[in-house]
Enzyme design. Structure first.
Site, PDB file in Angstrom:
ATOM      1  N   LEU A 148       0.815  -1.219   0.000  1.00  0.00           N
ATOM      2  CA  LEU A 148       0.000   0.000   0.000  1.00  0.00           C
ATOM      3  C   LEU A 148       0.848   1.268   0.000  1.00  0.00           C
ATOM      4  CD1 LEU A 148      -3.111   0.446  -0.016  1.00  0.00           C
ATOM      5  CD2 LEU A 148      -2.413  -1.900   0.374  1.00  0.00           C
ATOM      6  N   CYS A 149       2.025   1.216   0.634  1.00  0.00           N
ATOM      7  CA  CYS A 149       2.900   2.401   0.675  1.00  0.00           C
ATOM      8  C   CYS A 149       3.307   2.796  -0.739  1.00  0.00           C
ATOM      9  CB  CYS A 149       4.150   2.098   1.507  1.00  0.00           C
ATOM     10  SG  CYS A 149       3.787   1.858   3.262  1.00  0.00           S
ATOM     11  N   ASP A 150       3.878   1.847  -1.453  1.00  0.00           N
ATOM     12  CA  ASP A 150       4.340   2.079  -2.819  1.00  0.00           C
ATOM     13  C   ASP A 150       3.160   2.469  -3.724  1.00  0.00           C
ATOM     14  OD1 ASP A 150       6.248   2.153  -4.834  1.00  0.00           O
ATOM     15  OD2 ASP A 150       6.881   0.077  -4.579  1.00  0.00           O
ATOM     16  N   TYR A 153       2.096   6.011  -2.993  1.00  0.00           N
ATOM     17  CA  TYR A 153       3.118   6.950  -3.457  1.00  0.00           C
ATOM     18  C   TYR A 153       3.057   7.118  -4.980  1.00  0.00           C
ATOM     19  CZ  TYR A 153       7.718   9.293  -3.286  1.00  0.00           C
ATOM     20  OH  TYR A 153       8.747  10.195  -3.359  1.00  0.00           O
TER      21      TYR A 153
END
Length: 211
Positions: A148-150, A153
């Site tokens: 989810l972070c990538d 981003y």
């Protein structure tokens, strides 16, 4: 520089897996308590760990606030430093989210470039924050992890033409507490804003000289 307030949006993630308390959201709440000074209009959001929510929430934040900058914060189990991510990647999203889902075709934006770099020079931000004597180690990475972070981003970088940042924090107590992470976040955001100001000044000078 005009006197209008600059809008900055900072997001952290909600709980997932073994992270019943997500260090990223704790850090963002600490940043909110500290504030960014009177010239910055700061908005914070907790983002659920769900791809489909990110796909609707991130565009809404850009449309609603027209921010100068959006900074997303996430926790990394393997991190022992506060890590500045240089880029987001479009493909390879096979890990399922809190809803048990992953994106169709395992990508963020169909037809989007494979990788988008932030316009912010993360190496410079890292050097500046490291030199400020906060006692928090800061590093730079170019792999935000294909979860989810990538995903968040890349989505933000795509929408903003690179005017986004992503910060990974370690889990709480490994080794930093929430307050230390909040202070580190504040230093990172302030240094990014300074860099953007410097870039703007250089651009203005070049523009004036070309006329």
């Amino acid at each position: 520089m005009d006197n209008r307030k600059r809008t900055v949006v900072v997001t952290g993630f909600g709980p997932f897996g073994g992270h019943t308390v997500n260090a990223s959201w704790v850090a963002v709440q600490e940043l909110q308590k500290l504030g960014l000074g009177g010239e910055v209009d700061l908005h914070v959001y907790e983002v659920p760990v769900e791809y489909h929510t990110v796909q609707t929430l991130v565009p809404t934040l850009w449309k609603q606030y027209h921010p100068l900058l959006v900074i997303h914060v996430g926790v990394s189990e393997s991190a022992s430093t506060v890590t500045l991510e240089k880029c987001g990647r479009n493909h390879g999203y096979r890990v399922r989210d809190n809803s048990g889902l992953c994106p169709d075709a395992h990508c963020c934006i169909a037809g989007g470039p494979d990788c988008i770099h932030s316009v912010i020079d993360m190496e410079s931000v890292c050097k500046r924050v490291s030199a400020s004597g906060l006692g928090v180690t800061v590093s730079v990475s170019k792999d935000a992890g294909r979860y989810l972070c990538d995903f968040t981003y890349y989505t933000s970088l795509y929408l903003s033409h690179g005017r986004s940042a992503f910060v990974h924090v370690p889990p709480l107590g490994k080794p930093y507490n929430g307050e230390a992470l909040g202070l580190a976040l504040r230093a990172i955001v302030q240094n990014i804003l300074e860099l953007l100001d410097e870039r703007e000044e250089i651009h203005c000078k070049q523009h004036l000289m070309s006329h």
